[in-house]
Enzyme design. Structure first.
Site, PDB file in Angstrom:
ATOM      1  N   CYS A  10       0.847  -1.184   0.000  1.00 26.16           N
ATOM      2  CA  CYS A  10       0.000   0.000   0.000  1.00 26.16           C
ATOM      3  C   CYS A  10       0.891   1.246   0.000  1.00 26.16           C
ATOM      4  CB  CYS A  10      -0.889  -0.064   1.234  1.00 26.16           C
ATOM      5  SG  CYS A  10      -1.867   1.390   1.614  1.00 26.16           S
ATOM      6  N   GLU A  34      -5.018   3.030  -4.727  1.00 28.23           N
ATOM      7  CA  GLU A  34      -4.130   2.246  -5.577  1.00 28.23           C
ATOM      8  C   GLU A  34      -4.259   2.772  -6.996  1.00 28.23           C
ATOM      9  OE1 GLU A  34      -1.271   0.875  -6.425  1.00 28.23           O
ATOM     10  OE2 GLU A  34      -1.606  -0.188  -4.533  1.00 28.23           O
TER      11      GLU A  34
END
Length: 238
Positions: free
Chosen positions: A2, A104
Site C-alpha cells: 500500500c 491504488e
C-alpha cells in the site's frame, strides 16, 4: 501496495472503536504517504491497548541506519515469517494500522494513446474503519539516543474487487480477530495465519478519484471524491 491511505477520524473515534486506554493526538489526513507519522494500535507488555504515532517505514532493531525504513513500507504476508527484516516483529510486535480507506493506481491509456496511472479509492462497503495488519519496531542508533518507533503494513494477493486495479492489497484484520492479532504472547505461525482470512470482495467498495492524489503535498477530503465523469472501459487486451 500500500502506498497511500486515509485516516479521516479523530483520536476520540479511535479510542472508542479500538477500545484504547490512551492515544497520542493526530490530525485527520486524506493523503498519507510513507515516512509520515501515523497512528498505530498496539498492546504494551503490560497488556494495555494504546494508540501511538509511529513512522510508516519499518526500521528493524538491528539496522545500522534508519534510512532502511524508506524501503520497508510494506511486508508481504506470504514471506514475512522468513525475512530478517520482519520475522521477529511478526512474532512479537504486531499492530493494527487504522484507516478510513486507501488508494491504488491502475495502468491505463488516455485518448491520445499515452499510458498513465489512474488512482482508485477503496474503503469498507459499510463505511466502518479498516484495520490493516501491521508490524512495528523500536530502534535507536546508540544508547544515548531517543527511540524511533516505526511500522509497516502487511500485504497479500488482491481479492476480486481489488484485482482489476492492482495485484496486491493490504491485509485487513476483522474486528473479531483484533485482540488475538495484538496478543504479544501468541507466536505460532498457524495460529497467526488463521487470524488473517482473505477479505471478501463484497466487503470493499471503490471508485476512481482525481490524479492529484499522486502528489504527496496535496491533502483534503476532496481527494476521496468520485470522478465527475466515469472512466471509459479498458480495452479487451488490457
Amino acid at each position: 501496495m500500500c502506498g497511500r491511505y486515509v485516516v479521516a477520524y479523530d483520536p476520540a473515534t479511535l479510542v472508542q472503536g479500538f477500545s484504547l486506554t490512551r492515544i497520542q493526538p493526530f490530525e485527520r489526513r486524506w493523503n498519507i504517504a510513507p515516512q509520515s507519522e501515523v497512528p498505530v494500535v498496539h498492546d504494551t507488555r503490560e497488556g494495555e491497548r494504546i494508540g501511538t504515532l509511529m513512522r510508516w517505514g519499518l526500521v528493524p532493531h538491528w539496522a545500522q541506519d534508519a534510512g532502511i525504513g524508506a524501503k520497508l513500507n510494506n511486508a508481504r504476508l506470504e514471506s514475512a515469517a522468513e525475512k530478517p527484516s520482519f520475522r521477529q516483529a511478526l512474532r512479537r510486535r504486531r499492530c493494527l494500522i487504522p484507516a478510513s480507506g486507501f488508494y491504488e493506481w491502475q495502468p491505463r491509456r488516455g485518448a491520445d494513446g499515452k499510458p498513465f496511472k489512474q488512482p482508485w479509492y477503496f474503503s469498507a462497503a459499510d463505511g466502518a474503519p479498516l484495520a490493516f495488519a501491521g508490524l512495528f519496531e523500536a530502534w535507536r542508533p546508540d544508547e544515548s539516543a531517543d527511540w524511533l518507533l516505526s511500522c509497516c503494513i502487511l500485504t497479500r494477493e488482491a481479492n476480486a474487487t481489488m484485482a482489476p486495479v492492482h495485484d496486491r492489497m493490504p491485509v485487513i484484520v476483522e474486528p473479531a480477530h483484533w485482540a488475538a492479532w495484538l496478543d504479544r504472547g501468541e507466536q505460532r505461525p498457524e495460529a497467526l495465519a488463521a487470524l488473517l482470512p482473505p477479505t471478501p470482495p463484497q466487503a470493499l467498495r471503490s471508485w476512481p478519484v482525481d490524479r492529484a492524489v499522486g502528489r504527496a503535498s496535496v491533502d483534503g477530503e476532496a481527494l476521496t471524491a468520485p470522478l465527475a465523469e466515469p472512466l471509459p472501459p479498458l480495452p479487451p487486451e488490457a
